[in-house]
Design a protein around this motif. Sequence first.
Motif, PDB file in Angstrom:
ATOM      1  N   LEU A 190      41.817 -46.595   2.071  1.00  0.00           N
ATOM      2  CA  LEU A 190      40.630 -46.724   2.909  1.00  0.00           C
ATOM      3  C   LEU A 190      40.941 -47.401   4.243  1.00  0.00           C
ATOM      4  CD1 LEU A 190      38.045 -47.758   0.164  1.00  0.00           C
ATOM      5  CD2 LEU A 190      38.128 -45.583   1.391  1.00  0.00           C
ATOM      6  N   ARG A 191      42.023 -48.187   4.314  1.00  0.00           N
ATOM      7  CA  ARG A 191      42.391 -48.854   5.557  1.00  0.00           C
ATOM      8  C   ARG A 191      43.251 -47.977   6.455  1.00  0.00           C
ATOM      9  NH1 ARG A 191      43.389 -53.696   2.421  1.00  0.00           N
ATOM     10  NH2 ARG A 191      45.600 -53.143   2.435  1.00  0.00           N
ATOM     11  N   SER A 192      43.761 -46.869   5.911  1.00  0.00           N
ATOM     12  CA  SER A 192      44.661 -46.033   6.717  1.00  0.00           C
ATOM     13  C   SER A 192      43.915 -45.461   7.915  1.00  0.00           C
ATOM     14  CB  SER A 192      45.229 -44.894   5.866  1.00  0.00           C
ATOM     15  OG  SER A 192      44.204 -43.981   5.519  1.00  0.00           O
ATOM     16  N   GLY A 193      44.635 -45.300   9.018  1.00  0.00           N
ATOM     17  CA  GLY A 193      44.012 -44.851  10.251  1.00  0.00           C
ATOM     18  C   GLY A 193      43.332 -43.507  10.123  1.00  0.00           C
ATOM     19  N   ASP A 194      43.962 -42.586   9.385  1.00  0.00           N
ATOM     20  CA  ASP A 194      43.402 -41.254   9.246  1.00  0.00           C
ATOM     21  C   ASP A 194      42.075 -41.295   8.481  1.00  0.00           C
ATOM     22  OD1 ASP A 194      43.362 -38.512   9.597  1.00  0.00           O
ATOM     23  OD2 ASP A 194      44.307 -38.147   7.664  1.00  0.00           O
ATOM     24  N   THR A 195      42.029 -42.119   7.448  1.00  0.00           N
ATOM     25  CA  THR A 195      40.804 -42.219   6.667  1.00  0.00           C
ATOM     26  C   THR A 195      39.723 -42.956   7.433  1.00  0.00           C
ATOM     27  OG1 THR A 195      42.137 -42.265   4.645  1.00  0.00           O
ATOM     28  CG2 THR A 195      39.844 -42.958   4.461  1.00  0.00           C
ATOM     29  N   LEU A 196      40.100 -44.022   8.135  1.00  0.00           N
ATOM     30  CA  LEU A 196      39.111 -44.791   8.899  1.00  0.00           C
ATOM     31  C   LEU A 196      38.423 -43.941   9.958  1.00  0.00           C
ATOM     32  CD1 LEU A 196      40.893 -48.230   9.359  1.00  0.00           C
ATOM     33  CD2 LEU A 196      38.782 -47.792   8.113  1.00  0.00           C
ATOM     34  N   ALA A 197      39.145 -42.947  10.468  1.00  0.00           N
ATOM     35  CA  ALA A 197      38.539 -42.070  11.460  1.00  0.00           C
ATOM     36  C   ALA A 197      37.351 -41.322  10.869  1.00  0.00           C
ATOM     37  CB  ALA A 197      39.581 -41.082  11.973  1.00  0.00           C
ATOM     38  N   ARG A 198      37.415 -41.089   9.561  1.00  0.00           N
ATOM     39  CA  ARG A 198      36.313 -40.413   8.870  1.00  0.00           C
ATOM     40  C   ARG A 198      35.219 -41.390   8.466  1.00  0.00           C
ATOM     41  NH1 ARG A 198      36.361 -34.825   9.281  1.00  0.00           N
ATOM     42  NH2 ARG A 198      38.532 -34.142   9.354  1.00  0.00           N
ATOM     43  N   LEU A 199      35.594 -42.646   8.227  1.00  0.00           N
ATOM     44  CA  LEU A 199      34.648 -43.601   7.660  1.00  0.00           C
ATOM     45  C   LEU A 199      33.635 -44.121   8.661  1.00  0.00           C
ATOM     46  CD1 LEU A 199      36.940 -45.809   5.411  1.00  0.00           C
ATOM     47  CD2 LEU A 199      35.520 -43.890   4.749  1.00  0.00           C
ATOM     48  N   GLY A 200      33.939 -44.100   9.937  1.00  0.00           N
ATOM     49  CA  GLY A 200      33.061 -44.741  10.899  1.00  0.00           C
ATOM     50  C   GLY A 200      33.403 -46.226  10.986  1.00  0.00           C
ATOM     51  N   ARG A 201      32.422 -47.012  11.275  1.00  0.00           N
ATOM     52  CA  ARG A 201      32.683 -48.437  11.538  1.00  0.00           C
ATOM     53  C   ARG A 201      32.716 -49.297  10.286  1.00  0.00           C
ATOM     54  NH1 ARG A 201      28.783 -46.821  15.076  1.00  0.00           N
ATOM     55  NH2 ARG A 201      27.177 -47.850  13.836  1.00  0.00           N
ATOM     56  N   ASP A 202      32.141 -48.812   9.163  1.00  0.00           N
ATOM     57  CA  ASP A 202      31.858 -49.739   8.076  1.00  0.00           C
ATOM     58  C   ASP A 202      32.094 -49.061   6.737  1.00  0.00           C
ATOM     59  OD1 ASP A 202      30.947 -51.883   6.668  1.00  0.00           O
ATOM     60  OD2 ASP A 202      28.834 -51.492   7.027  1.00  0.00           O
ATOM     61  N   HIS A 203      32.741 -49.770   5.822  1.00  0.00           N
ATOM     62  CA  HIS A 203      32.849 -49.282   4.451  1.00  0.00           C
ATOM     63  C   HIS A 203      33.031 -50.483   3.520  1.00  0.00           C
ATOM     64  CE1 HIS A 203      37.192 -49.760   5.251  1.00  0.00           C
ATOM     65  NE2 HIS A 203      37.295 -49.926   3.937  1.00  0.00           N
ATOM     66  N   LEU A 204      32.769 -50.250   2.248  1.00  0.00           N
ATOM     67  CA  LEU A 204      32.909 -51.317   1.256  1.00  0.00           C
ATOM     68  C   LEU A 204      33.449 -50.722  -0.032  1.00  0.00           C
ATOM     69  CD1 LEU A 204      32.332 -54.285   0.352  1.00  0.00           C
ATOM     70  CD2 LEU A 204      30.117 -53.452  -0.470  1.00  0.00           C
ATOM     71  N   LEU A 205      34.506 -51.310  -0.562  1.00  0.00           N
ATOM     72  CA  LEU A 205      35.078 -50.938  -1.850  1.00  0.00           C
ATOM     73  C   LEU A 205      34.750 -52.032  -2.849  1.00  0.00           C
ATOM     74  CD1 LEU A 205      37.005 -49.362  -3.784  1.00  0.00           C
ATOM     75  CD2 LEU A 205      38.899 -50.680  -2.758  1.00  0.00           C
ATOM     76  N   ALA A 206      34.210 -51.646  -4.006  1.00  0.00           N
ATOM     77  CA  ALA A 206      33.844 -52.623  -5.034  1.00  0.00           C
ATOM     78  C   ALA A 206      34.236 -52.082  -6.399  1.00  0.00           C
ATOM     79  CB  ALA A 206      32.341 -52.910  -4.984  1.00  0.00           C
ATOM     80  N   ARG A 207      34.286 -52.993  -7.358  1.00  0.00           N
ATOM     81  CA  ARG A 207      34.516 -52.599  -8.752  1.00  0.00           C
ATOM     82  C   ARG A 207      33.240 -52.856  -9.535  1.00  0.00           C
ATOM     83  NH1 ARG A 207      37.554 -55.771 -13.455  1.00  0.00           N
ATOM     84  NH2 ARG A 207      37.577 -54.128 -15.050  1.00  0.00           N
ATOM     85  N   LEU A 208      32.731 -51.804 -10.158  1.00  0.00           N
ATOM     86  CA  LEU A 208      31.499 -51.945 -10.938  1.00  0.00           C
ATOM     87  C   LEU A 208      31.752 -52.584 -12.291  1.00  0.00           C
ATOM     88  CD1 LEU A 208      29.498 -48.656 -10.306  1.00  0.00           C
ATOM     89  CD2 LEU A 208      29.234 -50.897  -9.239  1.00  0.00           C
ATOM     90  N   GLY A 209      32.941 -52.401 -12.801  1.00  0.00           N
ATOM     91  CA  GLY A 209      33.263 -52.883 -14.145  1.00  0.00           C
ATOM     92  C   GLY A 209      34.041 -51.827 -14.887  1.00  0.00           C
ATOM     93  N   GLY A 210      34.810 -52.241 -15.894  1.00  0.00           N
ATOM     94  CA  GLY A 210      35.614 -51.281 -16.635  1.00  0.00           C
ATOM     95  C   GLY A 210      36.584 -50.576 -15.716  1.00  0.00           C
ATOM     96  N   ASP A 211      36.596 -49.239 -15.792  1.00  0.00           N
ATOM     97  CA  ASP A 211      37.504 -48.459 -14.944  1.00  0.00           C
ATOM     98  C   ASP A 211      36.749 -47.745 -13.835  1.00  0.00           C
ATOM     99  OD1 ASP A 211      36.153 -46.839 -16.711  1.00  0.00           O
ATOM    100  OD2 ASP A 211      37.776 -45.400 -16.931  1.00  0.00           O
ATOM    101  N   GLU A 212      35.589 -48.298 -13.427  1.00  0.00           N
ATOM    102  CA  GLU A 212      34.778 -47.692 -12.381  1.00  0.00           C
ATOM    103  C   GLU A 212      34.891 -48.473 -11.066  1.00  0.00           C
ATOM    104  OE1 GLU A 212      31.101 -45.333 -14.523  1.00  0.00           O
ATOM    105  OE2 GLU A 212      30.789 -47.388 -13.846  1.00  0.00           O
ATOM    106  N   PHE A 213      35.178 -47.732 -10.004  1.00  0.00           N
ATOM    107  CA  PHE A 213      35.195 -48.282  -8.652  1.00  0.00           C
ATOM    108  C   PHE A 213      34.166 -47.517  -7.825  1.00  0.00           C
ATOM    109  CE2 PHE A 213      39.298 -49.093 -10.514  1.00  0.00           C
ATOM    110  CZ  PHE A 213      39.628 -50.361 -10.080  1.00  0.00           C
ATOM    111  N   ILE A 214      33.634 -48.185  -6.806  1.00  0.00           N
ATOM    112  CA  ILE A 214      32.600 -47.551  -5.994  1.00  0.00           C
ATOM    113  C   ILE A 214      32.827 -47.864  -4.526  1.00  0.00           C
ATOM    114  CG2 ILE A 214      30.944 -49.467  -6.187  1.00  0.00           C
ATOM    115  CD1 ILE A 214      28.800 -47.169  -6.587  1.00  0.00           C
TER     116      ILE A 214
END
Length: 717
Positions: A190-214
Amino acid sequence: MDRFDLAKCDANDGLWDWNLTTNRIRFSPRWISMLGCEQQEIGNTPEEWFRRIHPEDREEVQRGIDLQLSGSPDQFQSQYRMLHKDGSYRWMSCRGLVIRDENGQAVRMTGSHSDITAERVADSLTGLPNRILFLERLSHSIERVKRHNDFLFAVLLLDLDRFQSLVDRLGSASGDQLLVAVARRLERCLRSGDTLARLGRDHLLARLGGDEFIILLNGLAEVGDAKIVAERLLKAISAPFEAGGREVFASASIGIALSVTGYGCAEDVLRDADTAMYRAKSLGRARCEVFDTAVLESDQTRARLEADLRGALERQEFLLHYQPIVDLASRRIRGLEALARWNHPLRGVVPPQEFIPVAESTGLIVPLGRWILREACRQLRDWQQSLSISQEVSVSVNLSAAQFIQPELVEQVGEALQEFNLEPHCLVVELTESVIMENPEAVISLLMRLRVLGVRIALDDFGTGYSSLSYLRQFPVDLLKIDRSFVRGAAASADSVEIIRAINWLAHQLGLRVVAEGIENEEQLDLMRSLGCEDGQGFFFSRAVDSDHAARLLKAEVAQSEERGARAQGDGESVALAAACSGDFYTAVCAGPQPDAPPRWKESRLKRRAVSVSLALAGLMLLLVVGIVVRPDRIPQIPYPSPQADLAADAVPSSAAAAPTRQSETAAGQSDPQVGFQDGTPASTPAVHETAELTQPGGVSADSGARTSPAAGPGKT
């Protein structure tokens, strides 16, 4: 907590002192700054405190304070969210102490606030934000969409595939290492330059629990960018990980929810992303799916269907329909396939393709399958007793994969046969190739036990699965049912014709009988018969009908059989004559005596006599040529048929001479053709068939369409 404890509070804690007599509160500078405010922005009333408490937490905080002021207990402690000046909520740990006068009346409350946001919103294993913080940030994004229609966000819910099996194999410690490694890799992606170009200004990575990420993607340029990011994340996850000193491969499924759907609360977004994620798993895993309202409606319908299905058996809402399986040579019913129908009290009849998958996924298919087995056996026995149908007429029931893993299946089949006093060969169990190939050895063992009972076994939808010929040779199967897709395509596809021809050849080499499914017209019937199929099933003969309708079909056939028998006994010569001329026994029965019939039967009789003698002589010559010595007393006598025998012989299909198992049927007048059942009513065919001993490719008799294998036992012909 007492005043001394308050004095020892950390410098990072905010203090407050509430004069209950004047209803005024003094807040320390630290208490004010924790909320991002300046001194002059905060007054000295309780409202400054309580209006900033999160609406979902406010009632609980007020209840705790009221309880403390009432005298029990004197100490107050609670954790709740308070609104920061920047619009976010911060988690606070509040502690308070009531001070009373000499009369026991509460006059003051004093306490402290500690900011615990970091520990409340961080995942302890990965250090990522947790569900609490994610939902808070997502709520802000939803509010932003309401203010700015062009603002786009997406939520990506990522779930590792088969993670529990990895933990079972590697151990829980290695499983935790894998989760941490996944978190770090997602962060890098998510921090890579190519991906950030798609993300816009803001993103958030979180772990919901177990093996789930959001992941929350804010400020997208267009909705398609969310899927591009998801595919990059899937690619990143597919690279090997190291956990527990071993190289581990993992995959993930991602569900995507887009702001354009229109949301009012954060939980709804998570629900839809979760729905899309499970859809991705159901479509094969290691992929991403975007949520749409049709998917939600489908899931809601399925949930309602599952709830209704759980009580349907007890409410006796199921019934069986029966579709005839017809001998292609004689057009007589050899059996009926039992097919479940659900008579829903509100929706009416629910198609099996809707409720059977739900029953299989929930395990309800096991009690439903048990009921189908018993009801089909009961119904067949009832027809045998009330209609006097032949003991050769069978009933077929389909068995699912879930039923085949039930250790008591064979006992249930045996109990059903015994309860309704049904001959085992009257029951046919059908299963598909895919069911067998899930665990071939176990299924073969179970099928062998069913064969010991005397039950016959049919391999359904043959040609569409992936069973190997080596396994097919081991399967204790009696019948192969060619899938309707081949029958439907045979008229226009030479490949389908050759596949059907090959299946028939293979089946007959193994001593199996072949049923063609999905016959819908006369052309398909004639083609299937010419290719070697003995039996057929499809709308040309009859749709699946209820038990009363099926009983009328069977009753009509019994009546015709009795009529044929009576006529054959009273005027056998004219019946045989008409049959010889037309090749259609049913037409001969309907026609009655034919005084002016042509003398073609005489020519047929002479031909048959000549063929019998020629074959016998040829056989003896072959024995002499190869040098086999035969004792004179063991040379078989050559039968020389009498005119009376020729009359009877000419009245039956020529294939009967080569198939002893079918002679007994024919002698009883049971092999006369009968056209398809249209709307459940038998009707005669005007077609006239020749009886000359012509053979079709593959050694199939033109008038019977059947080949009898020497290995065929009772019920296989």
